[in-house]
Design a protein around this motif. Structure first.
Motif, PDB file in Angstrom:
ATOM      1  N   ARG A 181      93.846  44.252  34.979  1.00 29.27           N
ATOM      2  CA  ARG A 181      92.896  43.896  36.035  1.00 29.27           C
ATOM      3  C   ARG A 181      93.107  42.455  36.488  1.00 29.27           C
ATOM      4  O   ARG A 181      93.002  42.134  37.679  1.00 29.27           O
ATOM      5  N   LEU A 182      93.419  41.587  35.541  1.00 32.28           N
ATOM      6  CA  LEU A 182      93.670  40.189  35.882  1.00 32.28           C
ATOM      7  C   LEU A 182      94.926  40.065  36.750  1.00 32.28           C
ATOM      8  O   LEU A 182      94.960  39.271  37.701  1.00 32.28           O
ATOM      9  N   ILE A 183      95.949  40.849  36.447  1.00 31.61           N
ATOM     10  CA  ILE A 183      97.190  40.806  37.222  1.00 31.61           C
ATOM     11  C   ILE A 183      96.964  41.274  38.655  1.00 31.61           C
ATOM     12  O   ILE A 183      97.580  40.772  39.595  1.00 31.61           O
ATOM     13  N   ARG A 184      96.037  42.201  38.828  1.00 30.72           N
ATOM     14  CA  ARG A 184      95.739  42.703  40.178  1.00 30.72           C
ATOM     15  C   ARG A 184      94.781  41.793  40.938  1.00 30.72           C
ATOM     16  O   ARG A 184      94.482  42.041  42.106  1.00 30.72           O
ATOM     17  N   GLY A 185      94.263  40.759  40.277  1.00 33.45           N
ATOM     18  CA  GLY A 185      93.287  39.864  40.898  1.00 33.45           C
ATOM     19  C   GLY A 185      93.929  38.820  41.789  1.00 33.45           C
ATOM     20  O   GLY A 185      95.152  38.784  41.993  1.00 33.45           O
ATOM     21  N   PRO A 186      93.117  37.918  42.313  1.00 35.45           N
ATOM     22  CA  PRO A 186      93.617  36.919  43.268  1.00 35.45           C
ATOM     23  C   PRO A 186      94.500  35.837  42.639  1.00 35.45           C
ATOM     24  O   PRO A 186      95.278  35.199  43.327  1.00 35.45           O
ATOM     25  N   ARG A 187      94.348  35.622  41.307  1.00 35.55           N
ATOM     26  CA  ARG A 187      95.136  34.577  40.632  1.00 35.55           C
ATOM     27  C   ARG A 187      95.810  35.175  39.399  1.00 35.55           C
ATOM     28  O   ARG A 187      95.402  34.914  38.252  1.00 35.55           O
ATOM     29  N   PRO A 188      96.834  35.973  39.602  1.00 38.33           N
ATOM     30  CA  PRO A 188      97.493  36.617  38.457  1.00 38.33           C
ATOM     31  C   PRO A 188      98.237  35.597  37.599  1.00 38.33           C
ATOM     32  O   PRO A 188      98.701  34.561  38.100  1.00 38.33           O
ATOM     33  N   PRO A 189      98.351  35.865  36.304  1.00 39.62           N
ATOM     34  CA  PRO A 189      99.100  34.953  35.431  1.00 39.62           C
ATOM     35  C   PRO A 189     100.582  34.974  35.752  1.00 39.62           C
ATOM     36  O   PRO A 189     101.106  35.958  36.293  1.00 39.62           O
ATOM     37  N   SER A 190     101.273  33.903  35.403  1.00 40.85           N
ATOM     38  CA  SER A 190     102.713  33.816  35.633  1.00 40.85           C
ATOM     39  C   SER A 190     103.456  34.690  34.626  1.00 40.85           C
ATOM     40  O   SER A 190     102.899  35.113  33.599  1.00 40.85           O
ATOM     41  N   THR A 191     104.720  34.946  34.920  1.00 41.70           N
ATOM     42  CA  THR A 191     105.520  35.732  33.976  1.00 41.70           C
ATOM     43  C   THR A 191     105.660  34.996  32.645  1.00 41.70           C
ATOM     44  O   THR A 191     105.683  35.627  31.580  1.00 41.70           O
ATOM     45  N   ARG A 192     105.729  33.676  32.693  1.00 40.79           N
ATOM     46  CA  ARG A 192     105.814  32.909  31.450  1.00 40.79           C
ATOM     47  C   ARG A 192     104.555  33.099  30.609  1.00 40.79           C
ATOM     48  O   ARG A 192     104.629  33.256  29.384  1.00 40.79           O
ATOM     49  N   ALA A 193     103.384  33.079  31.247  1.00 39.22           N
ATOM     50  CA  ALA A 193     102.130  33.287  30.518  1.00 39.22           C
ATOM     51  C   ALA A 193     102.062  34.690  29.935  1.00 39.22           C
ATOM     52  O   ALA A 193     101.550  34.893  28.825  1.00 39.22           O
ATOM     53  N   LEU A 194     102.601  35.667  30.651  1.00 36.48           N
ATOM     54  CA  LEU A 194     102.607  37.034  30.142  1.00 36.48           C
ATOM     55  C   LEU A 194     103.540  37.167  28.947  1.00 36.48           C
ATOM     56  O   LEU A 194     103.231  37.879  27.977  1.00 36.48           O
ATOM     57  N   LEU A 195     104.680  36.505  28.998  1.00 30.87           N
ATOM     58  CA  LEU A 195     105.592  36.532  27.852  1.00 30.87           C
ATOM     59  C   LEU A 195     104.941  35.880  26.630  1.00 30.87           C
ATOM     60  O   LEU A 195     105.111  36.373  25.503  1.00 30.87           O
ATOM     61  N   MET A 196     104.205  34.808  26.844  1.00 31.10           N
ATOM     62  CA  MET A 196     103.486  34.175  25.734  1.00 31.10           C
ATOM     63  C   MET A 196     102.422  35.121  25.181  1.00 31.10           C
ATOM     64  O   MET A 196     102.207  35.191  23.952  1.00 31.10           O
ATOM     65  N   THR A 197     101.766  35.868  26.054  1.00 25.18           N
ATOM     66  CA  THR A 197     100.774  36.847  25.605  1.00 25.18           C
ATOM     67  C   THR A 197     101.435  37.915  24.735  1.00 25.18           C
ATOM     68  O   THR A 197     100.878  38.318  23.702  1.00 25.18           O
ATOM     69  N   LEU A 198     102.611  38.370  25.134  1.00 23.64           N
ATOM     70  CA  LEU A 198     103.343  39.357  24.337  1.00 23.64           C
ATOM     71  C   LEU A 198     103.635  38.809  22.945  1.00 23.64           C
ATOM     72  O   LEU A 198     103.471  39.515  21.937  1.00 23.64           O
ATOM     73  N   VAL A 199     104.062  37.558  22.875  1.00 21.35           N
ATOM     74  CA  VAL A 199     104.350  36.939  21.581  1.00 21.35           C
ATOM     75  C   VAL A 199     103.088  36.874  20.722  1.00 21.35           C
ATOM     76  O   VAL A 199     103.101  37.227  19.526  1.00 21.35           O
ATOM     77  N   ILE A 200     101.983  36.438  21.327  1.00 21.92           N
ATOM     78  CA  ILE A 200     100.719  36.303  20.586  1.00 21.92           C
ATOM     79  C   ILE A 200     100.279  37.652  20.030  1.00 21.92           C
ATOM     80  O   ILE A 200      99.879  37.768  18.860  1.00 21.92           O
ATOM     81  N   TRP A 201     100.347  38.676  20.851  1.00 20.81           N
ATOM     82  CA  TRP A 201      99.919  40.002  20.401  1.00 20.81           C
ATOM     83  C   TRP A 201     100.845  40.567  19.325  1.00 20.81           C
ATOM     84  O   TRP A 201     100.407  41.314  18.445  1.00 20.81           O
ATOM     85  N   ALA A 202     102.119  40.236  19.389  1.00 25.04           N
ATOM     86  CA  ALA A 202     103.088  40.838  18.466  1.00 25.04           C
ATOM     87  C   ALA A 202     103.095  40.199  17.092  1.00 25.04           C
ATOM     88  O   ALA A 202     103.492  40.844  16.113  1.00 25.04           O
ATOM     89  N   VAL A 203     102.663  38.937  16.979  1.00 24.71           N
ATOM     90  CA  VAL A 203     102.809  38.196  15.724  1.00 24.71           C
ATOM     91  C   VAL A 203     102.236  38.931  14.511  1.00 24.71           C
ATOM     92  O   VAL A 203     102.920  39.072  13.486  1.00 24.71           O
ATOM     93  N   PRO A 204     100.979  39.426  14.545  1.00 26.08           N
ATOM     94  CA  PRO A 204     100.468  40.105  13.340  1.00 26.08           C
ATOM     95  C   PRO A 204     101.281  41.339  12.947  1.00 26.08           C
ATOM     96  O   PRO A 204     101.367  41.677  11.761  1.00 26.08           O
ATOM     97  N   LEU A 205     101.890  42.004  13.912  1.00 25.80           N
ATOM     98  CA  LEU A 205     102.633  43.229  13.630  1.00 25.80           C
ATOM     99  C   LEU A 205     103.970  42.945  12.954  1.00 25.80           C
ATOM    100  O   LEU A 205     104.546  43.834  12.326  1.00 25.80           O
ATOM    101  N   LEU A 206     104.471  41.719  13.089  1.00 22.35           N
ATOM    102  CA  LEU A 206     105.763  41.391  12.488  1.00 22.35           C
ATOM    103  C   LEU A 206     105.714  41.421  10.972  1.00 22.35           C
ATOM    104  O   LEU A 206     106.726  41.677  10.311  1.00 22.35           O
ATOM    105  N   ILE A 207     104.550  41.134  10.405  1.00 23.73           N
ATOM    106  CA  ILE A 207     104.443  41.087   8.951  1.00 23.73           C
ATOM    107  C   ILE A 207     103.679  42.281   8.391  1.00 23.73           C
ATOM    108  O   ILE A 207     103.368  42.329   7.196  1.00 23.73           O
ATOM    109  N   ALA A 208     103.379  43.243   9.252  1.00 25.64           N
ATOM    110  CA  ALA A 208     102.685  44.450   8.805  1.00 25.64           C
ATOM    111  C   ALA A 208     103.683  45.420   8.178  1.00 25.64           C
ATOM    112  O   ALA A 208     104.894  45.334   8.420  1.00 25.64           O
ATOM    113  N   PRO A 209     103.221  46.364   7.366  1.00 28.77           N
ATOM    114  CA  PRO A 209     104.116  47.426   6.896  1.00 28.77           C
ATOM    115  C   PRO A 209     104.516  48.314   8.065  1.00 28.77           C
ATOM    116  O   PRO A 209     103.929  48.213   9.155  1.00 28.77           O
ATOM    117  N   PRO A 210     105.517  49.173   7.902  1.00 20.75           N
ATOM    118  CA  PRO A 210     105.866  50.102   8.987  1.00 20.75           C
ATOM    119  C   PRO A 210     104.644  50.924   9.400  1.00 20.75           C
ATOM    120  O   PRO A 210     103.843  51.334   8.562  1.00 20.75           O
TER     121      PRO A 210
END
Length: 464
Positions: A67-96
C-alpha cells in the motif's frame, strides 16, 4: 479512516513477524531428527502457534508495504532492499523451515564429494547421519538437480566436512546469494519492461514466499532464479552470449530455467540480430556451458534421465489430484485402467504445459520477460508435482514485467494464500496441527485488529 502506514512501521512489523517464525521453528521447524519433538508435545504446539502467528504478521507487513508503494511517496529501491535485509535476518539463524529438502541437498553433495553416482542412487546409499536426515520418501531416489547445483553442494560438503550445522548455514547462504541476485535483477528487468521497479521488488523479492521458502527453507530455486534473472539482464544489454551462459547455468541447477533460452533468442532478435544467428549463438553458448559445467562437476549426464524423478503419491498438483480422483472412480467401476489414471493425467499435464508455452510465446513475443514468467507459471501449475515455492518460478518475472497493476494484485493474492500452505515442519498436517496453525493465524489477526483500533482512537477523539 485508513490505517497509518510508513516504511518504519512496515520494517518493524516484518521484523517481529520473521522473529516469531524463527522462534517457532526452534521447536516446530524441520529440525534434525535427534531434535525432533512429538507434534503433540507442548513445546511443539507452542512453536507451531508462534510460527503461524509470525506468518500472518509477515503477510500483513508485506500488504502494508504494498500500500505504501502505491501511495504518493513510495520508498526507494534502496530502502526496499534494506527492508528485505531486515526481514530476512532472523531467518538466517533459524532451523530449516517448511521443508526438509535442504537435508537432501547436503546428502547429495556428500555423495558427489565421495564420487558416488547421485543420479543412480539415493542418499540411503551414502548412509550415516546425513542420510538419516532425508525424508524417507526420497532416501532411495536419485537427485533431480543439475550438475551446477550438485557441484555447489559437493564443494559445501567438502568445506564443512559433513558437519550438519555448518552445512545448513552454508546452504542458506547459497540461497541468500540467489535472493540477492534476484533483487539485483528485478529493477533492471522492470525498467526494460516499462514496469515500476519498486513494485517489482515488492512482489518479486519481498514476497513472503521468498522469505519463508527461499531464505528460511534454503531452496535451490533461489540460485536458479538468481542466475536466470542475471542472465536476462545480460541479454538485455550487449552481452547475449553471457546471458545464454548464465541462463544455462540456471537450467543446470533446475531444469525449468531452460525456457529462459527462448527469451535470450527473442531479445537478440529485438536487438537487430537475425533469427538464425540468434538461435545459433544461443545454442552454441548453451551447449558449451553444459559440457563444461558437467565436466567440472564430474557427475556425468545422468541428470537428463533424472528429470522424470517420481513425485510424492500425495502431491497436490492439479494433474495429480485429477489422476487420483479418476483412479478412485475407475476402481469403483472395477476397471483395469485404474493404475493408468495418474500417469495419463501427468502426461496430459506435460502436453498441456507445452501447448500453453507455445501459445504464450506466439502471443507475447514482443514482451519476452513477461512471456517467460507466464511460461514458467504454466509449467509449475500443470506439472506432476507442485510446492508453494514453485510459484516463484513465474512470479519472479511476472513481478518484473506484469503490464497492469491488477495482474500484480492477483498474483499477490495467490502469494498470500500459498504462504499459508505449508507447516513449519515441512510434513503433512494432521487435524490437531491444523487447529494450532489456524489458532496462531487468528491470534495474529486479533492483534493486528487491536493495533488498528488503538491507532484510530486518538484520531477519532480529535474529530469528535
Amino acid at each position: 479512516m485508513a490505517f497509518p502506514v510508513d516504511l518504519r512501521r512496515c520494517q518493524v512489523l516484518g521484523l517481529v513477524a520473521t522473529t516469531f517464525v524463527a522462534a517457532g521453528g526452534e521447536t516446530a521447524g524441520a529440525l534434525p531428527v535427534r531434535e525432533l519433538l512429538a507434534p503433540s508435545s507442548g513445546r511443539a504446539a507452542l512453536g507451531l502457534v508462534g510460527a503461524y502467528f509470525g506468518v500472518v504478521l509477515l503477510i500483513a507487513a508485506w500488504a502494508l508495504l504494498g500500500r505504501l508503494i502505491r501511495g504518493p511517496r513510495p520508498p526507494s529501491t534502496r530502502a526496499l532492499l534494506m527492508t528485505l535485509v531486515i526481514w530476512a535476518v532472523p531467518l538466517l539463524i533459524a532451523p530449516p523451515l517448511f521443508s526438509r529438502d535442504v537435508y537432501s541437498y547436503l546428502a547429495q553433495g556428500a555423495m558427489v564429494d565421495a564420487h558416488m553416482d547421485v543420479y543412480a542412487q539415493g542418499p540411503a546409499h551414502l548412509g550415516g547421519p546425513l542420510a538419516a536426515e532425508v525424508s524417507p520418501l526420497w532416501r532411495h531416489t536419485g537427485a533431480p538437480y543439475g550438475p551446477v547445483f550438485l557441484a555447489l553442494s559437493a564443494a559445501l560438503s567438502a568445506l564443512t566436512r559433513g558437519e550438519l550445522p555448518a552445512g545448513l548455514f552454508g546452504m542458506r547462504l547459497v540461497a541468500l546469494l540467489g535472493v540477492g541476485l534476484m533483487a539485483t535483477a528485478l529493477p533492471r528487468l522492470a525498467r526494460h519492461s516499462g514496469a515500476d521497479p519498486a513494485a517489482a521488488l515488492w512482489l518479486g523479492a519481498l514476497n513472503p514466499l521468498v522469505l519463508l521458502h527461499l531464505v528460511a527453507g534454503a531452496h535451490n530455486d533461489a540460485i536458479m532464479l538468481g542466475l536466470l534473472g542475471l542472465g536476462l539482464v545480460a541479454a538485455l544489454g550487449r552481452w547475449p552470449v553471457l546471458g545464454a551462459v548464465l541462463v544455462t547455468l540456471a537450467a543446470l541447477v533446475k531444469a525449468p530455467a531452460v525456457l529462459g533460452l527462448v527469451a535470450v533468442v527473442v531479445l537478440q532478435m529485438r536487438a537487430g540480430r537475425g533469427r538464425t544467428r540468434a538461435v545459433a549463438t544461443t545454442a552454441a553458448a548453451a551447449t558449451a556451458t553444459t559440457i563444461a559445467a558437467t565436466a567440472v562437476a564430474g557427475t556425468g549426464y545422468g541428470w537428463v534421465g533424472a528429470l522424470d524423478t517420481p513425485v510424492s503419491p500425495q502431491n497436490w498438483a492439479l494433474t495429480s489430484l485429477l489422476g487420483r480422483a479418476t483412479r478412485a472412480l475407475l476402481e469403483r467401476l472395477g476397471s483395469d485402467l485404474a493404475p493408468l489414471a495418474i500417469p495419463a493425467w501427468h502426461a496430459f499435464g506435460v502436453v498441456a504445459a507445452g501447448v500453453s508455452v507455445l501459445v504464450i510465446w506466439l502471443r507475447l513475443r514482443p514482451r519476452p520477460v513477461y512471456a517467460l514468467g507466464l511460461s514458467l507459471a504454466a509449467v509449475a501449475a500443470l506439472g506432476p508435482a507442485i510446492r508453494p515455492w514453485y510459484a516463484l518460478w513465474g512470479l519472479f518475472l511476472i513481478a518484473a514485467a506484469a503490464p497492469t497493476a491488477s495482474i500484480r494484485h492477483r498474483v499477490a493474492a495467490v502469494s498470500g494464500v500459498l504462504a499459508l500452505a505449508a507447516l513449519p515442519s515441512g510434513g503433512p498436517a494432521d487435524p490437531a496441527q491444523l487447529v494450532l496453525a489456524v489458532s496462531g493465524g487468528l491470534l495474529a489477526v486479533v492483534v493486528l485488529w487491536q493495533a488498528h483500533q488503538a491507532e484510530l482512537a486518538p484520531a477519532m477523539g480529535r474529530t469528535a
